[in-house]
Design a protein around this motif. Structure first.
Motif: not given
Ligand SMILES: Cc1ncc(COP(=O)(O)O)c(C=O)c1O
Length: 373
Positions: A86, A88, A112, A115, A156, A193, A195-196, A221, A232, A311
């Protein structure tokens, strides 16, 4: 919040609680992805569950690098891709590889919360820098925060908790600042980051960060864009423009071992290589964004319209966001106080829930607004 939600649902009934507290996608992964897993397992070959290279299967990294090369028009190869547990897991590997005790990581606020934990895991120091009223980057404040100890700027975007996409203009300004610092003898890395990264709405475009600065590492992610948080799987991407990146890759390989991840899950690695262009239905999240935004605006909340992620981060009508979230709870609405994202006076709603629940929550936001003010 998670426990509170479970408790309330048990006593009041699932459909009587409006739980907007968690970023856990309500949608299922694409059916094609599930079929690919089934297909792979039915064609099982000897050794497919064994350990592999710490940075992941080479053919999967090549596949992803091919996608990145086309998408970003930059010479990515398998060595620039590092499969992780993931996003994280990826951030933790990077910080273990990069941070010395006391090194500073600048983080735009709101942020987040994990961090802070990830930075402190490796004796780093988080330095928060306020964003503007529209949650866009404030480059002057970032410049003021840079010190001799600054190693990383961690951004992020699309952002959790605000849904904001940092503008290309602000990122270019940030890059100019970082190049200026380099000319003065200070090298600073930009860690993104992402992830989105696939969850963007309307005509918004996520700026190509690799095109803007050279010392860039992005973390992807599939928890959100393919709705696989429990599986993950994600990956680190290192800019092909970064000189001497071999050293960082070697460090990350070692960090992956000593942090005990060893490698990213094998089955998921084999599958997601072919799904780089896919995602869950983004239009579905956009409809939900539109619905919750209109509910909040109609109820009188002050709020920045999100351009991505799932969000929304409205201003609390009273200063005390913890009190306000507790007022919401009395109306069976669960949200997270802004203080949990470094920003008191706000609250976060995760709208990755069923549309029906969003629509049914409308009167409660109105009621709580009327009874709070
Ligand atoms: C900004 C951000 N980074 C990382 C993560 C964690 O992502 P992953 O499930 O890929 O570890 C999240 C999960 O909500 C998130 O919002």
């Amino acid at each position: 919040m998670f426990d509170k939600g479970m408790q309330m649902k048990k006593t009041l009934g699932e459909d009587k609680v409006y739980d907007f507290s968690l970023g856990n996608p309500d949608v299922e992964p694409p059916v094609e992805l599930k079929s690919a897993v089934i297909d792979m397992l039915t064609r099982e070959t000897a050794g497919m569950h064994k350990y592999m290279e710490n940075n992941g299967y080479q053919n999967v990294r090549e596949e992803i690098a091919g996608y990145l090369k086309n998408h970003y028009n930059l010479p990515f190869t398998d060595k620039h891709v590092f499969m992780t547990v993931g996003c994280a897991g990826g951030i933790n590997i990077l910080f273990k590889s990069m941070l010395n005790r006391g090194d500073e990581v600048i983080v735009p606020n709101p942020f987040f919360w994990e961090f802070k934990n990830y930075i402190e895991n490796y004796n780093g120091v988080m330095k928060l820098v306020e964003t503007n009223d529209d949650f866009q980057l404030n480059i002057e404040k970032i410049e003021e925060a840079i010190s001799e100890k600054t190693k990383i700027i961690l951004i992020n975007s699309p952002n959790n908790p605000t849904g904001v996409i940092y503008s290309r203009e602000s990122l270019e300004e940030l890059a100019s600042l970082l190049y200026k610092k380099r000319r003065e003898g200070k090298e600073i890395y930009l860690v993104a980051d992402e992830a989105y990264k696939k969850i963007v709405f309307d005509d918004a475009v996520l700026p190509n960060i690799f095109d803007i600065y050279d010392l860039v590492i992005s973390i992807t992610s599939h928890s959100k864009d393919l709705a696989l948080p429990g599986e993950r799987i994600g990956y680190i991407t290192i800019s092909p423009l970064m000189k001497n990146s071999e050293k960082l890759i070697d460090a990350a390989i070692f960090a992956n071992r000593i942090l005990g991840f060893i490698n990213a899950p094998a089955i998921m690695q084999r599958v997601i290589g072919k799904f780089q262009k896919n995602s869950v239905d983004i239009k579905d999240y956009q409809k939900k964004r539109d619905a919750i935004y209109s509910i909040l605006v109609d109820a009188g909340f002050e709020v920045v319209k999100p351009e991505g992620a799932f969000y929304i981060f409205p201003k609390s009508p009273i200063k005390d966001d913890i009190q306000f979230v507790s007022n919401l709870q009395k109306h069976r609405v669960l949200a997270v106080p802004g203080i949990g994202f470094g920003k008191p006076g706000y609250f976060r709603i995760a709208y990755c829930v069923e549309m029906d629940m969003i629509e049914r929550s409308r009167p409660f936001f109105k009621e709580v607004m009327n009874t709070t003010r």
